[in-house]
Write a protein that holds these residues in place. Structure first.
Motif: not given
Length: 415
Positions: A6-7, A10, A48-51
């Motif tokens: 996820r990260r 992101g 979203w961008e931090r995952g």
């Protein structure tokens, strides 16, 4: 669904956004506009961008707003969900993998009076090496914009920030290293004036940092460009000056690299004897090398890489019996993910095979080179493809050659 993946997604999404020159707030507003809803906020984009979340239902709109293929985004999301065996291969995803996650230097936006410490230097160091690794698998056209954005931000950080003398010197060294890789990337993209600008910035930064080997590395990179762009005498003079700048006490691994560049410069100038002498000196230097002494930017220098330069020199000097075995051996062990380097080596192999009067095999290698050049934003590959095709024109009566020229001869008229 792993936290690491996820990260990674992101970081990938954040880089796509930055490459499109959009803020998180702008992206949110544009997504609302194209979707006809008001349900996306800056905070949601940040999540979203931090995952923290994967924007599955928004991928089609994100693709439209950022101008990227929807399929690439969906493959990346599928990778996060464990639906594919490996990460997607898009340029942005590779950068997200190799450049450490978090805000780029471009978003630090250094202001007058900002305190800059070793933490910023460490972040820049990691990102510089990330660009080196990215250059191993991506072409100049994919990397040029983010590399120069980082270089300009690093210059602002140095000029506008407040730092100690030691931190300032460390920043200058990293700026020199970043300028070298940015110049190399621009040169690969065919932007030679931009590359020279970056190299000159790097030389000055390295000089101010009193880093002689780094000065030599950046100057030698500019010499290499000179040698390949019709300035052969300037290439010889600058490559030798770079070697002198490094001095006899430079780490042996770096001296091996500098001698290799001298060899190439003399080769391009048509000077066989000094070229062969420099090749021997490169190998001698490498035998003295202690891995612990070498700077990070020399990570790729090895006996195998010196042999590739040997083969290139032998090819240019029309000594195919020496070149072909070296190139064949190098290609048998080279990592296929380094597609640009593999294609470049195949281009020299094609030339050597033509010199050895093996046009059928040369045509086979030429077809491989041209195939790669069509899908890669590398001016070096495109130029080498044309060089090989021109060389094959002397074998037009050979069916294999005739077929290659029929299929790809138009590239010669489009140069």
């Amino acid at each position: 669904m792993s936290d690491d993946r996820r990260r990674q997604f992101g970081a990938y999404l954040a880089r796509l956004r930055r490459d499109a020159h959009k803020s998180q707030r702008q992206l949110a507003a544009m997504l609302c506009a194209v979707s006809g809803t008001q349900s996306v906020t800056r905070n949601e984009v940040s999540r979203w961008e931090r995952g923290e979340r994967i924007p599955d239902s928004w991928l089609q709109f994100i693709a439209k707003v950022l101008g990227v293929p929807r399929g690439e985004l969906e493959r990346a999301a599928g990778y996060v969900r464990g639906e594919s065996g490996g990460p997607p291969f898009g340029a942005a995803m590779v950068l997200a993998e190799l450049i450490p996650p978090g805000d780029s230097l471009g978003s630090l936006d250094a202001r007058s009076g900002r305190r800059v410490g070793r933490e910023e230097v460490a972040s820049l160091t990691a990102r510089v090496h990330g660009f080196r690794l990215a250059d191993d698998v991506l072409a100049g056209g994919d990397l040029m914009a983010p590399a120069f954005r980082e270089l300009n931000a690093a210059l602002r950080l140095y000029r506008e920030g407040i730092h100690s003398e030691a931190v300032g010197s460390a920043l200058l060294s990293q700026i020199g290293e970043l300028a070298q890789i940015a110049g190399w990337i621009a040169s690969d993209a065919g932007q030679h004036a931009q590359a020279e600008r970056a190299y000159r910035i790097g030389i000055e930064a390295a000089r101010q940092a009193n880093d002689g080997p780094l000065v030599a590395n950046v100057a030698g990179s500019l010499a290499y460009q000179f040698s390949n762009t019709g300035q052969e005498r300037a290439g010889v003079d600058l490559s030798r000056a770079a070697l002198d700048e490094a001095g006899p006490d430079a780490p042996p691994k770096t001296r091996a690299l500098f001698f290799d560049r001298v060899a190439w410069a003399h080769t391009r100038a048509g000077e066989a004897q000094p070229a062969m002498q420099a090749l021997g000196q490169a190998h001698d230097a490498l035998t003295e090398a202690d891995e612990g002494e070498a700077p990070a930017w020399a990570y790729w220098v090895s006996r195998e890489e010196l042999e590739v330069m040997d083969a290139r020199v032998f090819t240019e000097l029309h000594r195919p019996l020496r070149a072909v075995p070296l190139l064949t051996g190098a290609l048998s062990r080279y990592d296929a993910t380094h597609a640009r380097e593999v294609a470049l080596y195949r281009s020299w192999l094609a030339m050597a095979l033509a010199d050895a009067n093996e046009p059928e095999q040369a045509a086979e290698e030429a077809r491989r080179v041209v195939s790669v050049s069509a899908d890669m934003t590398s001016d070096r590959i495109a130029s080498r493809a044309r060089v090989v095709l021109r060389r094959l024109q002397g074998f037009g009566e050979v069916p294999e050659v005739r077929d290659v020229l029929h299929d790809h001869g138009h590239l010669l008229s489009s140069a």
